[in-house]
Scaffold this active site. Sequence first.
Site, mmCIF file in Angstrom:
data_model
loop_
_atom_site.group_PDB
_atom_site.id
_atom_site.type_symbol
_atom_site.label_atom_id
_atom_site.label_comp_id
_atom_site.label_asym_id
_atom_site.label_seq_id
_atom_site.Cartn_x
_atom_site.Cartn_y
_atom_site.Cartn_z
ATOM 1 N N ASP A 217 -1.545 -1.581 -17.435
ATOM 2 C CA ASP A 217 -2.183 -0.291 -18.007
ATOM 3 C C ASP A 217 -3.136 0.639 -18.399
ATOM 4 O O ASP A 217 -3.895 0.225 -18.794
ATOM 5 C CB ASP A 217 -1.144 0.613 -18.936
ATOM 6 C CG ASP A 217 0.350 0.435 -17.934
ATOM 7 O OD1 ASP A 217 1.177 1.189 -17.015
ATOM 8 O OD2 ASP A 217 0.811 -1.186 -17.348
ATOM 9 N N ARG A 220 -6.280 -1.130 -17.442
ATOM 10 C CA ARG A 220 -6.853 0.167 -16.078
ATOM 11 C C ARG A 220 -7.662 0.892 -17.704
ATOM 12 O O ARG A 220 -8.196 1.439 -17.304
ATOM 13 C CB ARG A 220 -6.220 0.626 -15.611
ATOM 14 C CG ARG A 220 -5.640 -0.227 -14.531
ATOM 15 C CD ARG A 220 -4.872 0.234 -13.934
ATOM 16 N NE ARG A 220 -4.250 -0.836 -12.298
ATOM 17 C CZ ARG A 220 -2.792 -0.213 -11.684
ATOM 18 N NH1 ARG A 220 -1.734 -0.126 -12.477
ATOM 19 N NH2 ARG A 220 -2.681 -0.791 -10.790
ATOM 20 N N THR A 299 -1.244 -3.164 -4.765
ATOM 21 C CA THR A 299 -1.836 -3.638 -5.715
ATOM 22 C C THR A 299 -1.968 -4.739 -5.382
ATOM 23 O O THR A 299 -0.773 -5.907 -5.223
ATOM 24 C CB THR A 299 -2.114 -2.869 -7.012
ATOM 25 O OG1 THR A 299 0.040 -3.170 -7.734
ATOM 26 C CG2 THR A 299 -1.409 -1.511 -6.862
HETATM 27 N N1 LIG Z 1 4.181 -5.459 -13.017
HETATM 28 C C1 LIG Z 1 3.185 -4.302 -12.530
HETATM 29 O O1 LIG Z 1 2.256 -4.085 -13.237
HETATM 30 C C2 LIG Z 1 3.279 -4.899 -10.913
HETATM 31 C C3 LIG Z 1 1.746 -4.766 -9.787
HETATM 32 C C4 LIG Z 1 2.099 -4.601 -8.549
HETATM 33 C C5 LIG Z 1 3.396 -4.695 -7.747
HETATM 34 N N2 LIG Z 1 4.780 -4.946 -9.208
HETATM 35 C C6 LIG Z 1 5.920 -4.867 -8.408
HETATM 36 O O2 LIG Z 1 5.726 -6.851 -7.533
HETATM 37 C C7 LIG Z 1 6.421 -6.651 -6.823
HETATM 38 C C8 LIG Z 1 5.699 -7.772 -5.690
HETATM 39 O O3 LIG Z 1 4.992 -6.698 -5.587
HETATM 40 P P1 LIG Z 1 4.112 -7.399 -3.967
HETATM 41 O O4 LIG Z 1 2.927 -6.290 -3.198
HETATM 42 O O5 LIG Z 1 3.522 -8.905 -4.406
HETATM 43 O O6 LIG Z 1 5.151 -7.071 -2.280
HETATM 44 P P2 LIG Z 1 5.249 -8.449 -1.138
HETATM 45 O O7 LIG Z 1 6.242 -7.190 -0.654
HETATM 46 O O8 LIG Z 1 4.123 -8.834 -0.892
HETATM 47 O O9 LIG Z 1 5.939 -9.393 -0.969
HETATM 48 C C9 LIG Z 1 7.547 -9.877 -2.328
HETATM 49 C C10 LIG Z 1 7.712 -10.954 -2.238
HETATM 50 O O10 LIG Z 1 9.527 -11.004 -2.755
HETATM 51 C C11 LIG Z 1 9.736 -11.869 -1.609
HETATM 52 N N3 LIG Z 1 11.333 -12.033 -1.433
HETATM 53 C C12 LIG Z 1 12.325 -10.870 -1.563
HETATM 54 N N4 LIG Z 1 13.572 -11.323 -1.444
HETATM 55 C C13 LIG Z 1 13.592 -12.663 -2.153
HETATM 56 C C14 LIG Z 1 14.030 -13.064 -2.938
HETATM 57 N N5 LIG Z 1 15.619 -12.954 -2.883
HETATM 58 N N6 LIG Z 1 13.851 -14.245 -3.517
HETATM 59 C C15 LIG Z 1 12.781 -14.859 -3.475
HETATM 60 N N7 LIG Z 1 11.519 -14.422 -2.903
HETATM 61 C C16 LIG Z 1 11.378 -12.884 -2.300
HETATM 62 C C17 LIG Z 1 9.585 -11.347 0.241
HETATM 63 O O11 LIG Z 1 9.582 -11.590 0.595
HETATM 64 C C18 LIG Z 1 8.198 -10.882 -0.373
HETATM 65 O O12 LIG Z 1 7.072 -12.145 0.129
HETATM 66 C C19 LIG Z 1 7.131 -6.000 -6.136
HETATM 67 O O13 LIG Z 1 8.673 -5.418 -6.701
HETATM 68 C C20 LIG Z 1 6.458 -4.321 -6.390
HETATM 69 O O14 LIG Z 1 6.416 -3.731 -7.351
HETATM 70 C C21 LIG Z 1 4.496 -4.686 -9.825
#
Ligand SMILES: NC(=O)c1ccc[n+]([C@@H]2O[C@H](COP(=O)([O-])OP(=O)(O)OC[C@H]3O[C@@H](n4cnc5c(N)ncnc54)[C@H](O)[C@@H]3O)[C@@H](O)[C@H]2O)c1
Length: 383
Positions: A217, A220, A299
Site C-alpha cells: 500500500d 502504491r 494482482t
Molecule cells: N498481502 C498482499 O498484499 C497480497 C497481494 C496480492 C494477493 N494476496 C493474497 O495472496 C494469496 C494468493 O493469491 P494468488 O493470486 O497467488 O492466488 P492463486 O489462486 O493464484 O494461488 C494460490 C495458490 O495456493 C495454493 N494452495 C491452496 N491451498 C494450499 C495448501 N493447503 N497448501 C499449499 N498450497 C495451497 C493453490 O494451489 C494455488 O497455487 C491470496 O490470499 C491473495 O488474496 C495478498
Amino acid sequence: MFTTYLPARAFRSIVLRMLVLAGPLVNSRCSPESSFPRRLRACPLAHQVLKMSSVKEQLIENLTEEDKVSQSKITIVGTGAVGMACAICILLKDLADELALVDVVTDKLKGETMDLQHGSLFFNTSKIVSGKDYSVSANSRLVIITAGARQQEGESRLNLVQRNVDIMKSIIPAIVQNSPDCKMLIVSNPVDILTYVVWKLSGLPATRVIGSGCNLDSARFRYLIGQKLGVHPSSCHGWIIGEHGDSSVPLWSGVNVAGVSLKSLDPNIGTDSDKDHWKNIHKEVVGSAYEIIKLKGYTSWGIGLSVTDLVKSILKNLRRVHPVSTMVKGSYGIKEEIFLSIPCVLGRNGVSDVVKVNLNSEEEALLKKSASTLWNVQKDLRF
Ligand SMILES: NC(=O)c1ccc[n+]([C@@H]2O[C@H](COP(=O)([O-])OP(=O)(O)OC[C@H]3O[C@@H](n4cnc5c(N)ncnc54)[C@H](O)[C@@H]3O)[C@@H](O)[C@H]2O)c1
C-alpha cells in the site's frame, strides 16, 4: 539403482588400481613418474577400462562432500500468481542460494518448477526444488506464505478469512517442524489476521512472524504521489499503516520530499477541504487491488516486488524500516492481540524494533478504527 551401480563402479576402481600398480610391467610408457590419468590413458588395457567409466567420472574428480545445508534458503508456499511473482523477483535479485516451492496442485507445481529451473543459466540460485511434502522446505531461513484463496471481483480481503485460516492450519505445523529457526513472511489475505493466526499456530516469537501488510500500500502511495509531483517514488516519502485493506491509514503528516513536509505547504492536505484533492490518492491506493483484479483477474507484480524488498532487508540484515504487519498490543492505545502495519526495523531476526510514530489525533483515531475492524473479524475465529 545403487545396488547395481556400486559394485560395477567398485570393480572398475579395483581394476584401475591394479593397472596402475602393474603399469610399468604392461607398458614401458607407464613410468611411475608420469601423472596418474596420463599413465592410465597410455595403457591400452586401462583405456578400455576407462571407457567403462562415465564421462562425469572421467571429467570430474570429487575432492570434498558438498555442504548439504543452504545458507540462505527460501521456501515459497503457494505457487499461484503471487507466489510465482515472488519467486522470479527473488531469483533475479540473487537473494537465495536455494529456493523451495510447495503447493498442493502437483502438476502445476512441477511445471512452474521446471520452467524456473530452465532459466538457471540467467540467475545465481543454484538449487530450485519443489514438492508437496514439506521436507523440501527443510532448513529454510525464510518461508513466504502465499497459499490460499484470493479475492474474486468485488470481494473484500476479509471475506477470505475462514477459508484461508483452514489452509494455514494444514501448512504451518509442517513448516515449523522442518525449519524451526525460520522467519515467516505472510502474504495471503486477509494478511493481518492470517499473520496473527500463523503466529498462534506456529508457536514462534511474534518478532519472527511478519505480515507483508502495508508495504505494498505504501509503495502504491509513493508511486501515486510521485506521479502527481513528477518525482521518482523513491524520493517521495510517505507511509500507510493499519490494516492492509479498506481501513488503512495514510500518514499525511509525514509525507515529504527532501524533508519538506507537504502538510507544511498546505495544512489541508489529505482532507476533504484540500483543493488539490490529494485525498484521492489514498482512495486510489485502497481501490488498486479491486481495480487490478477487475482488469486482469489478480494482482502479482507489485506484491512480488514489494515482498522481495522485505526479503532483502531480512536476509541481508539491512535493518531498513518497512510498514509491515506486527503485533501491536500495547501500542497506540490498542488493547487487543492483533497484527497491523506500523514502521518496523527488519533484519536477520525479523522485526527487531518498531519506530514510534507521532500520530496526530485524527491519524490515531483512524488507526484505532482499523484495529477494531480487524478485531471484530478476528475475535470470532476458531482454529
Ligand atoms: N498481502 C498482499 O498484499 C497480497 C497481494 C496480492 C494477493 N494476496 C493474497 O495472496 C494469496 C494468493 O493469491 P494468488 O493470486 O497467488 O492466488 P492463486 O489462486 O493464484 O494461488 C494460490 C495458490 O495456493 C495454493 N494452495 C491452496 N491451498 C494450499 C495448501 N493447503 N497448501 C499449499 N498450497 C495451497 C493453490 O494451489 C494455488 O497455487 C491470496 O490470499 C491473495 O488474496 C495478498
